[in-house]
Design an enzyme around this catalytic site. Structure first.
Site, PDB file in Angstrom:
ATOM      1  N   GLY A 167       0.210  -5.175   0.490  1.00 28.60           N
ATOM      2  CA  GLY A 167      -0.944  -5.128  -0.180  1.00 28.60           C
ATOM      3  C   GLY A 167      -0.326  -5.667  -1.732  1.00 28.60           C
ATOM      4  N   ALA A 204       0.945  -1.104  -0.092  1.00 28.73           N
ATOM      5  CA  ALA A 204      -0.069   0.091  -0.035  1.00 28.73           C
ATOM      6  C   ALA A 204       0.788   1.164   0.066  1.00 28.73           C
ATOM      7  CB  ALA A 204      -0.723   0.072   1.071  1.00 28.73           C
ATOM      8  N   GLU A 234      -1.009  -9.236  -1.601  1.00 25.93           N
ATOM      9  CA  GLU A 234      -2.605  -9.505  -1.332  1.00 25.93           C
ATOM     10  C   GLU A 234      -3.085  -9.531  -3.003  1.00 25.93           C
ATOM     11  OE1 GLU A 234      -3.108  -6.509   1.857  1.00 25.93           O
ATOM     12  OE2 GLU A 234      -4.186  -8.310   2.805  1.00 25.93           O
TER      13      GLU A 234
HETATM   14  N1  CAA Z   1       4.460   3.828   0.146  1.00 22.74           N
HETATM   15  C1  CAA Z   1       5.243   4.759  -0.066  1.00 22.74           C
HETATM   16  N2  CAA Z   1       6.463   4.951  -0.242  1.00 22.74           N
HETATM   17  C2  CAA Z   1       7.243   3.967  -0.312  1.00 22.74           C
HETATM   18  C3  CAA Z   1       6.734   2.723   0.099  1.00 22.74           C
HETATM   19  C4  CAA Z   1       5.494   2.228   0.198  1.00 22.74           C
HETATM   20  N3  CAA Z   1       4.831   1.181   0.727  1.00 22.74           N
HETATM   21  N4  CAA Z   1       8.086   1.742   0.077  1.00 22.74           N
HETATM   22  C5  CAA Z   1       8.875   2.448  -0.289  1.00 22.74           C
HETATM   23  N5  CAA Z   1       8.709   3.587  -0.442  1.00 22.74           N
HETATM   24  C6  CAA Z   1       9.496   5.085  -0.734  1.00 22.74           C
HETATM   25  C7  CAA Z   1      10.584   5.109   0.205  1.00 22.74           C
HETATM   26  O1  CAA Z   1      10.036   5.887   1.155  1.00 22.74           O
HETATM   27  C8  CAA Z   1      11.456   5.740  -0.674  1.00 22.74           C
HETATM   28  O2  CAA Z   1      11.180   7.055  -0.752  1.00 22.74           O
HETATM   29  P1  CAA Z   1      12.337   8.146  -1.036  1.00 22.74           P
HETATM   30  O3  CAA Z   1      13.181   7.808  -1.939  1.00 22.74           O
HETATM   31  O4  CAA Z   1      11.618   9.360  -1.186  1.00 22.74           O
HETATM   32  O5  CAA Z   1      12.981   8.154   0.514  1.00 22.74           O
HETATM   33  C9  CAA Z   1      11.520   4.843  -1.860  1.00 22.74           C
HETATM   34  O6  CAA Z   1      10.130   4.503  -1.878  1.00 22.74           O
HETATM   35  C10 CAA Z   1      12.396   3.938  -2.100  1.00 22.74           C
HETATM   36  O7  CAA Z   1      12.449   2.898  -0.844  1.00 22.74           O
HETATM   37  P2  CAA Z   1      13.797   2.508  -0.175  1.00 22.74           P
HETATM   38  O8  CAA Z   1      14.796   3.359   0.081  1.00 22.74           O
HETATM   39  O9  CAA Z   1      13.194   1.751   1.085  1.00 22.74           O
HETATM   40  O10 CAA Z   1      14.239   1.320  -1.460  1.00 22.74           O
HETATM   41  P3  CAA Z   1      15.009  -0.106  -1.330  1.00 22.74           P
HETATM   42  O11 CAA Z   1      14.969  -0.189  -2.883  1.00 22.74           O
HETATM   43  O12 CAA Z   1      16.036   0.128  -0.409  1.00 22.74           O
HETATM   44  O13 CAA Z   1      13.776  -0.977  -0.796  1.00 22.74           O
HETATM   45  C11 CAA Z   1      11.540  -2.030  -0.408  1.00 22.74           C
HETATM   46  C12 CAA Z   1      12.603  -1.188  -1.386  1.00 22.74           C
HETATM   47  C13 CAA Z   1      11.794  -3.253  -0.139  1.00 22.74           C
HETATM   48  C14 CAA Z   1      10.385  -1.956  -1.364  1.00 22.74           C
HETATM   49  C15 CAA Z   1      11.292  -1.016   0.729  1.00 22.74           C
HETATM   50  O14 CAA Z   1      11.106   0.257   0.289  1.00 22.74           O
HETATM   51  C16 CAA Z   1      10.180  -1.703   1.798  1.00 22.74           C
HETATM   52  O15 CAA Z   1      10.204  -2.382   2.337  1.00 22.74           O
HETATM   53  N6  CAA Z   1       9.024  -0.814   1.404  1.00 22.74           N
HETATM   54  C17 CAA Z   1       8.105  -1.020   2.354  1.00 22.74           C
HETATM   55  C18 CAA Z   1       7.119  -2.243   2.017  1.00 22.74           C
HETATM   56  C19 CAA Z   1       6.095  -2.515   2.898  1.00 22.74           C
HETATM   57  O16 CAA Z   1       6.053  -2.112   4.083  1.00 22.74           O
HETATM   58  N7  CAA Z   1       4.790  -2.586   2.502  1.00 22.74           N
HETATM   59  C20 CAA Z   1       3.484  -2.913   3.368  1.00 22.74           C
HETATM   60  C21 CAA Z   1       2.761  -1.688   3.362  1.00 22.74           C
HETATM   61  S1  CAA Z   1       1.430  -1.985   4.247  1.00 22.74           S
HETATM   62  C22 CAA Z   1       0.398  -2.687   3.206  1.00 22.74           C
HETATM   63  O17 CAA Z   1       0.657  -3.022   1.848  1.00 22.74           O
HETATM   64  C23 CAA Z   1      -1.007  -3.266   3.865  1.00 22.74           C
HETATM   65  C24 CAA Z   1      -1.935  -2.303   3.711  1.00 22.74           C
HETATM   66  O18 CAA Z   1      -3.078  -2.799   3.171  1.00 22.74           O
HETATM   67  C25 CAA Z   1      -2.020  -1.491   4.801  1.00 22.74           C
END
Ligand code: CAA
Length: 694
Positions: A110, A71, A113
């Site tokens: 998500g 998400a 999902e």
């Molecule tokens: N939403 C918004 N922004 C996100 C994001 C997300 N889910 N995931 C990453 N970003 C953004 C980061 O803030 C970062 O932004 P900036 O460049 O402006 O700082 C950019 O994307 C790149 O992220 P990383 O520096 O972390 O990049 P990476 O290549 O090292 O890692 C990744 C990539 C593995 C996807 C890592 O970003 C990550 O783990 N993201 C979160 C994943 C997550 O927690 N997903 C679940 C969200 S909750 C959900 O999905 C369920 C729901 O229904 C609520």
């Protein structure tokens, strides 16, 4: 590819026909987060597939570095925009044509999902799949806790949801979450797969499966066993248990009831303070990597080889980080014996990791094969970055840097692992202060995630940038700190230590002070930490000079766990118990100093040890020693185990209310008749009703 049907310039979702397969592609950099526009585009694409008789199957894929990584976390806390993610996933699952998810990068939260809503999942071997919501204080809220156990099995779903640790595509294939691993070009193979399954009916819907649940129905105890096995890891957190309960519901109730229960648990978590703190921390960690005020053309220097001075616990631990990242290290010591001991410990640590299955024996050999131990200082001459980890004394450090200056090649970065000393003074002992930077690793350096990068007055921008980028390469979380005694972390530790020790004299026991910190969520309290690290650290080494409780302990050899005695007594299994000897020492000191002993309320311990830390944090900000309040929080979560569900000291202070902090400190000042020295920034913010982090 043929037949571009629809590519509205504003939508991140486009569709393209390849024969009778509709390819739905998301292009929402950087991580294809499922923002409102993506969700809308996906539903529209599924409607298009349903409506078009020429479409027999659908492939959902993503451009860029990854499949949907979850998400869009930036949307959390804002008014919801339709369609919600659960509707999108349901729409995909209810498509009348088979839908195939083509996964690369990371299918997370998500994103997973969405993949579970698809009827089939194919993935490239180096992709990862996971439900990291628990790390944001949440659970998968779009049917994930109900679909995942039905597809991957209850045990696997339990582990994935409650720990948030992603699994490899291979593991996903083995547990049935992925239907085929794709070698080669992903989308064209996914289209081929879609062709194969386009006529299969009924469509396999994750929500309707029951086969994987049957095997777990005979063993309802797995949930309690899992809770017990992870009790330490989950202590204090709300989300892991909610995830476990949600997965358990999948086993006990039909899908239609399970998703209602899942939503209820999700909403409870979402409105709680822990989720807010953990989501704040997600962005805090990423912000820490950004350096203010660097020239735009600054580029990091190349680091192909690293030098380490000192093969003690710290030097060896630091060296392991580079070796594990594939960067060769030359390590030097002053005697063959110390060198052998140091490299022996490194090998033992690697072998212990291999025994736990974290490394293969080949990886251990490869890492150790990149290590060059030497007694010859000149052996560092070809290193691009040299880090000293010698005894913490200014004259020794200056001598080392003077010698380094004479032998290091031009452009080499000269770094000190000092935890307190003045980097500018160290830099002044060289003819190239612009190449000098502080790299403060935390012990054990091969494990702790935090790296304080200390920016000296003359540190060149590209040196700072190199330090930050090398930190990422060795998988540390780096925070920039200014030059001050103890930088960010240890500086904030000082007022805590002063107050904790004073509280002993006034009537608290080490056990009470430690218990309050552990109940707060810290992994250990100040005295447990002192015993672990060594009560003798920084001791003047004169047993006849006894000016405080710590001197008294050191004088009688109570140096902590390593001596079997410190603030606590330890048995042969290192289990602590309160020490009557220490109690007597404390009472004697109190009597000598005329301190009246009394019952100390737990809340007073919180105010005197934790509120004072917040005040010190505010001073650090005021003096520009940290770039932003969230950096302080990153230091404390990764360096000292501050509970991430409280965000970090500055976020926590905001949650308490800065007025509450100021009033608490004033109350304690009055009681003690002493002056904590308020940070003006804290007073101003409290008065204006402002916060540090929001
Ligand atoms: N939403 C918004 N922004 C996100 C994001 C997300 N889910 N995931 C990453 N970003 C953004 C980061 O803030 C970062 O932004 P900036 O460049 O402006 O700082 C950019 O994307 C790149 O992220 P990383 O520096 O972390 O990049 P990476 O290549 O090292 O890692 C990744 C990539 C593995 C996807 C890592 O970003 C990550 O783990 N993201 C979160 C994943 C997550 O927690 N997903 C679940 C969200 S909750 C959900 O999905 C369920 C729901 O229904 C609520």
């Amino acid at each position: 590819m043929t037949d571009v049907l629809d590519r509205p310039s504003t939508s991140p979702i486009s569709t393209q026909r390849h024969g009778d397969v509709l390819i739905v592609t998301s292009n929402n950099p950087p991580v294809n987060a499922l923002s409102a526009a993506v969700r809308q585009g996906l539903v529209a694409a599924i409607e298009q597939a349903d409506a078009d008789d020429a479409v027999k199957a659908v492939v959902i894929a993503c451009e860029g570095q990854t499949f949907f990584a979850g998400a869009d976390i930036t949307e959390f806390g804002k008014p919801p925009v339709m369609p919600w993610l659960p509707m999108v996933v349901d729409a995909i699952e209810n498509c009348s044509k088979p839908v195939v998810a083509a996964i690369h990068g990371t299918a997370l939260g998500g994103g997973l999902e969405v993949a579970l809503g698809c009827h089939y999942r194919v993935a490239v071997p180096d992709s990862k799949l996971g439900t990291p919501e628990v790390k944001l204080g949440l659970l998968p809220g779009a049917g994930g806790t109900q679909r995942l156990p039905r597809v991957a099995g209850v045990k696997k779903a339990l582990e994935m949801c409650a720990t948030g640790t992603p699994i490899s595509a291979r593991e996903a294939f083995d547990c049935g979450l992925v239907d085929r691993l794709i070698e080669g070009e992903l989308v064209s193979h996914a289209v081929g797969y879609a062709e194969e399954v386009k006529d299969v009916r009924p469509l396999p819907k994750s929500s309707q499966r029951d086969d994987r649940l049957v095997e777990a129905r005979g063993q309802p105890e797995i949930f309690d066993e899992f809770r017990k096995a992870n009790a330490k890891k989950f202590r204090g957190f709300e989300a892991p248990d909610a995830n476990i309960r949600a997965v358990q519901v999948a086993l006990e109730k039909p899908y239609s009831e399970g998703v209602i229960e899942e939503r209820k648990l999700f909403m409870e978590l979402m409105s709680g303070t822990q989720a807010r703190a953990q989501q704040y921390f997600f962005f805090a960690e990423r912000k820490a990597a950004k350096i203010e005020g660097l020239p735009e053309d600054a580029r990091p220097r190349d680091v192909h080889k690293v030098g380490l001075i000192g093969a003690g616990t710290m030097g060896g631990g630091i060296a392991m980080n580079f070796l594990s990242a594939g960067i060769p290290v030359t390590i030097i010591e002053t005697s063959q014996e110390a060198l052998d001991r140091g490299t022996g410990v490194m090998r033992k640590n690697y072998e212990a990791s291999a025994a736990r299955g974290k490394l293969t024996t080949e990886q251990v050999s490869k890492a150790m094969g990149m290590l060059t131990p030497t007694l010859d200082f000149a052996g560092l001459a070809d290193c691009d970055m040299i880090i000293e980890a010698v005894f913490e004394e200014m004259e020794i450090k200056k001598d080392v840097f003077g010698r380094l200056d004479r032998i290091a090649k031009p452009g080499a970065i000269l770094a000190s692992n000092t935890s307190y000393l003045d980097i500018d003074e160290i830099a002044a002992s060289t003819s190239r202060p612009e190449d000098v930077v502080g790299l403060h690793f935390f012990s054990p350096a091969n494990i702790m995630k935090l790296l304080e990068v200390v920016r000296g007055a003359k540190t060149a921008p590209d040196v700072l940038l190199t330090a930050m980028s090398i930190a990422k390469k060795i998988r540390k979380v780096a925070v920039v700190a200014g030059v001050c005694h103890g930088f960010i972390g240890n500086r904030m530790l000082m007022p805590r230590q002063v107050q904790a020790t004073q509280l002993l004299l006034e009537g608290a026991s080490p056990k009470q002070v430690d218990r309050v910190h552990v109940e707060f969520g810290m992994p250990m309290g100040p005295f447990q930490m002192a015993d672990l690290a060594g009560v003798d650290i920084g001791w003047h080494r004169d047993p006849n000079r006894v000016e405080n409780v710590r001197d008294a302990l050191c004088a009688i050899d109570r140096w902590g766990q390593k001596k079997g005695a410190g603030f606590y007594d330890y048995d042969d299994k290192r289990r602590p118990s309160p020490s009557p000897v220490v109690q007597q020492i404390i009472e004697d000191f109190a009597a000598r100093q005329g301190v009246e002993r009394r019952e100390i309320p737990d809340q007073e311990i919180v105010e005197r040890t934790l509120y004072t830390m917040v005040n010190e944090g505010a001073k650090i900000l005021e003096e520009g020693m940290a770039q932003r309040p969230s950096d302080i929080d990153v230091v404390w979560v990764y360096g000292y185990g501050w509970p991430v569900y409280r965000g970090g000291p500055m976020f926590w202070a905001d949650s308490e209310g800065l007025n509450t902090i100021v009033e608490g400190l004033k109350r304690q000042e009055q009681r003690l008749g002493s002056d904590f020295g308020f940070a003006q920034l804290l007073l101003d913010k409290a008065e204006r009703g402002e916060k540090f982090t929001r």
